[in-house]
Design an enzyme around this catalytic site. Structure first.
Site, short mmCIF file in Angstrom:
data_model
loop_
_atom_site.label_atom_id
_atom_site.label_comp_id
_atom_site.label_asym_id
_atom_site.label_seq_id
_atom_site.Cartn_x
_atom_site.Cartn_y
_atom_site.Cartn_z
N THR A 157 76.92 55.11 50.29
CA THR A 157 77.68 55.16 51.17
C THR A 157 76.98 53.87 51.88
OG1 THR A 157 77.45 56.67 52.15
CG2 THR A 157 79.73 56.32 51.32
N GLY A 185 81.18 56.17 55.77
CA GLY A 185 81.92 55.57 54.47
C GLY A 185 83.36 55.77 54.49
N THR A 186 83.36 57.05 54.83
CA THR A 186 84.65 57.16 54.86
C THR A 186 85.13 57.19 56.28
OG1 THR A 186 83.80 59.54 53.53
CG2 THR A 186 86.09 59.30 54.35
N HIS A 219 78.07 64.42 60.60
CA HIS A 219 77.83 64.87 59.03
C HIS A 219 75.98 65.71 59.19
CE1 HIS A 219 80.33 62.29 57.22
NE2 HIS A 219 79.91 62.35 56.58
N LYS A 248 71.61 62.30 57.34
CA LYS A 248 72.42 61.15 56.21
C LYS A 248 72.11 59.80 57.49
CE LYS A 248 77.45 60.20 56.35
NZ LYS A 248 77.01 59.00 54.99
P1 NAD Z 1 69.99 63.19 49.61
O1 NAD Z 1 68.99 61.93 50.84
O2 NAD Z 1 69.64 64.34 49.51
O3 NAD Z 1 69.65 62.55 48.24
C1 NAD Z 1 69.52 60.58 48.17
C2 NAD Z 1 69.06 60.43 46.52
O4 NAD Z 1 68.57 59.21 46.05
C3 NAD Z 1 67.42 61.55 46.55
O5 NAD Z 1 67.55 62.02 45.58
C4 NAD Z 1 66.56 60.23 46.47
O6 NAD Z 1 65.41 60.87 45.86
C5 NAD Z 1 67.03 59.28 46.04
N1 NAD Z 1 66.79 57.92 46.79
C6 NAD Z 1 66.57 58.00 47.73
N2 NAD Z 1 66.14 56.67 48.15
C7 NAD Z 1 65.88 56.36 47.22
C8 NAD Z 1 65.39 55.07 46.52
N3 NAD Z 1 64.50 53.51 46.84
N4 NAD Z 1 64.88 54.71 44.87
C9 NAD Z 1 65.88 55.37 44.17
N5 NAD Z 1 66.36 56.89 44.65
C10 NAD Z 1 66.11 56.79 46.16
O7 NAD Z 1 71.91 62.16 50.55
P2 NAD Z 1 72.67 62.88 49.44
O8 NAD Z 1 73.70 63.98 50.61
O9 NAD Z 1 72.92 63.43 48.08
O10 NAD Z 1 73.95 61.45 49.92
C11 NAD Z 1 73.67 60.52 48.79
C12 NAD Z 1 74.62 59.48 48.95
O11 NAD Z 1 76.01 59.75 48.82
C13 NAD Z 1 74.77 59.05 50.16
O12 NAD Z 1 75.11 58.00 51.57
C14 NAD Z 1 75.73 60.05 50.77
O13 NAD Z 1 76.67 59.02 52.03
C15 NAD Z 1 76.50 59.62 49.65
N6 NAD Z 1 77.86 60.41 50.06
C16 NAD Z 1 79.33 60.05 49.58
C17 NAD Z 1 80.02 60.84 48.94
C18 NAD Z 1 81.07 60.82 48.24
O14 NAD Z 1 82.10 61.36 48.26
N7 NAD Z 1 81.33 59.86 47.95
C19 NAD Z 1 80.08 62.53 49.20
C20 NAD Z 1 78.72 63.01 49.99
C21 NAD Z 1 77.57 62.06 50.10
#
Ligand code: NAD
Length: 263
Positions: free
Chosen positions: A99, A163-164, A153, A157
């Site tokens: 998001t 995004g939701t 959250h 975050k």
């Molecule tokens: P997190 O911080 O735990 O994980 C993020 C991941 O992205 C890590 O593996 C990190 O190494 C990687 N990363 C960060 N910067 C990077 C870069 N420049 N290049 C490559 N990889 C990179 O976060 P999370 O809780 O897993 O959430 C990730 C995303 O998913 C967020 O945008 C969050 O809002 C979204 N999300 C969406 C839903 C959904 O249902 N759509 C649910 C939960 C989270």
């Protein structure tokens, strides 16, 4: 990709019925996805920028050459756009859970959908899809009521509002007959409410998975609609449902509601 990594990708190809590439594999969502995929017998190849044995993002194209059924991305917008572009080039279906995209990044993803199948959702839980319907109904049934949205959250975050939350605000706009209501983000000082605004409040604390509350208030009654994710599993399961559904689809833009109504 090292020989070992290439071998493991090939082993997955022969042993599993479905094979997905998971980007952000070491993140909270990436780890959850891999756990749920393993339980379902779905093979995963991990891509991460951290040095933990996963494939590095710069070697992704070799992995996509092995023709996985889908790539599932939960990372950050700048990385996500790169992954989606690589998927467009290889024709790999892509599920995007990340998001916080800006308009330019959104446009790049829309363009990618002209070359491969793209399923993008700010929230892959079924409860949130139901909440969206309830919000539309509430807005239509309670036209003069004040609306305030609060989301909470975990403290890591990055994007705010979530995004939701933006998706819920979009649903309110779509259901409102008049023009889009102003958003007021938090309140401070002498700042009385106007009739048509929507108050938006964001909290960040601890390891909270995700809470969204819509408050509809008339002068003599209050309706609240609340969704609370109790674990990240709900998002991982939805994203994998999406990947299974998307696999083999032709290029185009797909919504999570289509996954839920066509399964
Ligand atoms: P997190 O911080 O735990 O994980 C993020 C991941 O992205 C890590 O593996 C990190 O190494 C990687 N990363 C960060 N910067 C990077 C870069 N420049 N290049 C490559 N990889 C990179 O976060 P999370 O809780 O897993 O959430 C990730 C995303 O998913 C967020 O945008 C969050 O809002 C979204 N999300 C969406 C839903 C959904 O249902 N759509 C649910 C939960 C989270």
């Amino acid at each position: 990709m090292t020989n070992d990594e290439m071998r493991s990708a090939n082993e997955i190809a022969t042993e599993e019925t479905m094979r997905c590439v998971v980007t952000g594999a070491t993140g909270a969502m990436g780890q959850e996805l891999r756990t749920v995929a393993q339980e379902r017998g779905i093979g995963t190849a991990a891509v991460s920028r951290t040095a933990d044995g996963a494939t590095r993002p710069d070697e992704l194209s070799e992995l996509l050459d092995t023709q996985p059924d889908a790539l599932i991305d939960f990372t950050v917008p700048e990385a996500s756009v790169e992954y989606v572009t690589a998927c467009a080039e290889s024709g790999t279906p892509v599920v995007i859970g990340t998001t916080g995209f800006d308009d330019e990044q959104q446009a790049t993803i829309r363009e990618a959908a002209e070359r491969t199948a793209v399923l993008k959702a700010a929230n892959f839980s079924r409860g949130i899809q139901t909440l969206l319907s309830l919000v539309r109904e509430s807005v239509s049934s309670l036209p003069a009521y004040d609306i305030e949205l609060t989301e909470t959250h975990h403290n890591r975050k990055r994007d705010a509002p979530s995004g939701t939350a933006n998706m819920l605000l979009g649903a309110i706009d779509a259901a409102t007959q008049s023009e889009t209501r102003d958003r007021v983000y938090g309140r401070e000082g002498i700042d009385p409410r106007s009739e048509d605004e929507i108050g938006v409040h964001v909290r960040r604390a601890g390891n909270i998975r995700g809470e969204h509350e819509l408050l509809f208030a008339g002068n003599d009654e209050i309706l609240t609609l609340t969704h609370r994710a109790e674990s990240r599993r709900v998002f991982a399961a939805g994203a994998l449902d999406g990947a299974e559904w998307l696999s083999g689809k032709e290029a185009g833009w797909y919504e999570f509601t289509e996954v839920l109504t066509n399964e």
